[in-house]
Scaffold this motif. Sequence first.
Motif, short mmCIF file in Angstrom:
data_model
loop_
_atom_site.label_atom_id
_atom_site.label_comp_id
_atom_site.label_asym_id
_atom_site.label_seq_id
_atom_site.Cartn_x
_atom_site.Cartn_y
_atom_site.Cartn_z
N ASP A 76 3.06 -13.34 4.30
CA ASP A 76 2.95 -12.65 5.73
C ASP A 76 3.65 -11.52 5.52
OD1 ASP A 76 2.83 -11.77 8.03
OD2 ASP A 76 3.96 -13.51 9.41
N PRO A 77 3.11 -10.30 5.35
CA PRO A 77 3.73 -9.10 5.12
C PRO A 77 4.61 -8.70 6.35
CG PRO A 77 1.56 -8.76 4.38
CD PRO A 77 1.59 -10.10 4.89
N LYS A 78 4.32 -9.15 7.64
CA LYS A 78 5.15 -8.67 8.46
C LYS A 78 6.52 -9.56 8.93
CE LYS A 78 2.49 -5.40 9.80
NZ LYS A 78 3.14 -4.09 9.25
N ARG A 100 13.80 3.06 -5.41
CA ARG A 100 12.44 3.53 -5.55
C ARG A 100 11.38 2.26 -5.75
NH1 ARG A 100 14.50 8.13 -8.27
NH2 ARG A 100 13.90 7.12 -10.14
N SER A 101 12.17 1.32 -6.74
CA SER A 101 11.33 0.08 -6.74
C SER A 101 11.03 -0.66 -5.73
CB SER A 101 11.86 -0.60 -8.16
OG SER A 101 12.99 -1.17 -7.81
N ILE A 102 11.91 -0.80 -4.95
CA ILE A 102 12.08 -1.60 -3.85
C ILE A 102 10.90 -0.98 -2.74
CG2 ILE A 102 13.43 -2.49 -1.80
CD1 ILE A 102 15.74 -2.53 -3.63
N GLN A 103 11.18 0.28 -2.49
CA GLN A 103 10.31 0.91 -1.66
C GLN A 103 8.85 0.73 -2.24
OE1 GLN A 103 11.01 5.09 -0.93
NE2 GLN A 103 9.55 5.20 0.70
N GLU A 104 8.59 0.76 -3.52
CA GLU A 104 7.19 0.73 -4.08
C GLU A 104 6.82 -0.75 -3.97
OE1 GLU A 104 7.65 1.54 -8.23
OE2 GLU A 104 7.83 3.91 -7.83
N PHE A 105 7.79 -1.75 -4.12
CA PHE A 105 7.13 -2.92 -3.73
C PHE A 105 6.68 -3.21 -2.21
CE2 PHE A 105 7.79 -7.55 -2.59
CZ PHE A 105 7.29 -8.32 -3.67
N ALA A 106 7.69 -2.72 -1.48
CA ALA A 106 7.23 -2.70 0.04
C ALA A 106 5.88 -2.19 0.24
CB ALA A 106 8.39 -2.13 0.96
N GLN A 108 3.41 -1.64 -1.76
CA GLN A 108 2.29 -2.29 -2.22
C GLN A 108 1.93 -3.78 -1.31
OE1 GLN A 108 3.49 -4.07 -6.11
NE2 GLN A 108 1.71 -5.32 -6.22
N HIS A 109 2.90 -4.25 -0.66
CA HIS A 109 2.57 -5.46 -0.08
C HIS A 109 2.72 -5.33 1.39
CE1 HIS A 109 3.14 -8.21 -3.28
NE2 HIS A 109 3.81 -7.44 -3.80
N GLY A 110 2.74 -3.96 1.98
CA GLY A 110 2.72 -3.83 3.12
C GLY A 110 3.94 -4.23 4.29
N ILE A 111 5.10 -4.26 3.31
CA ILE A 111 6.34 -4.72 4.01
C ILE A 111 7.19 -3.76 5.02
CG2 ILE A 111 8.47 -5.64 3.63
CD1 ILE A 111 7.40 -7.19 1.52
N ASP A 112 7.64 -3.81 6.15
CA ASP A 112 8.39 -2.93 6.84
C ASP A 112 9.58 -2.45 6.00
OD1 ASP A 112 6.61 -3.06 8.85
OD2 ASP A 112 7.95 -3.92 10.35
#
Length: 229
Positions: A76-78, A100-106, A108-112
């Motif tokens: 659940d990406p939310k 940057r890697s954390i932001q890219e993962f977010a 990629q998965h649609g995470i806030d």
Amino acid sequence: TNWCARDGSLTMSMNLVEKLVARAIVRNGGSTSSSIGRKVSAGEFVAVRPSHVLTHDNTAPVISKFNTIGAKNVKDPKQPVFVLDHNVQDKSEKNLAKYRSIQEFASQHGIDFYPAGRGIGHQVMVEEGYAFPGSFVVGSDSHSNMYGGIGCLGTPVVRTDAAAIWATEQTWWQVPPVALVRLEGKLRQGVTGKDVIITLCGLFNTDQVLNHAVEFVGEGNRLITLQHD
């Protein structure tokens, strides 16, 4: 929000912490409900679905745990919330690359995702409505219990548990015993809620409330306001 069983009998025999846990319990088929389906008691181990799970700069090692357990998708990406707030003064390329890697993962998965500079993660959780009165929220940080200040049941989880929640939406929790603090009377001028808490920490300084939740009631409780400056 429906806090009660149909006949009201369940809620009469549970404290606030137990009621909030009961609402977050995973039921048949993996669902949860805003109503209370059964009674829970201190000491009981339950499977729960937190409304949200916060990670901060430690999102990077949580991602590593997520990959290690073989997960491919965030269920659940939310549910997860990423807020970079711990090492924001570190402008080294190593730290910026981690961010940057954390932001890219977010992405990629649609995470806030909230970047460095947005604010302290726990404040963001309250300000943006992730931690909300009556909800159950966890964070991979020892201060996650501060959500109790707004009537939200908050508790810390370790990184492996955070990764498992990303993958399954669920975790386990042991319902804690609850210490009841009744506040009566009025505070003297200049005395704040923080003074009350510090005084209580001095009184309960030999593990009397270790691994407990603390519930505040009484007339005096209504006179304590939250500082927001």
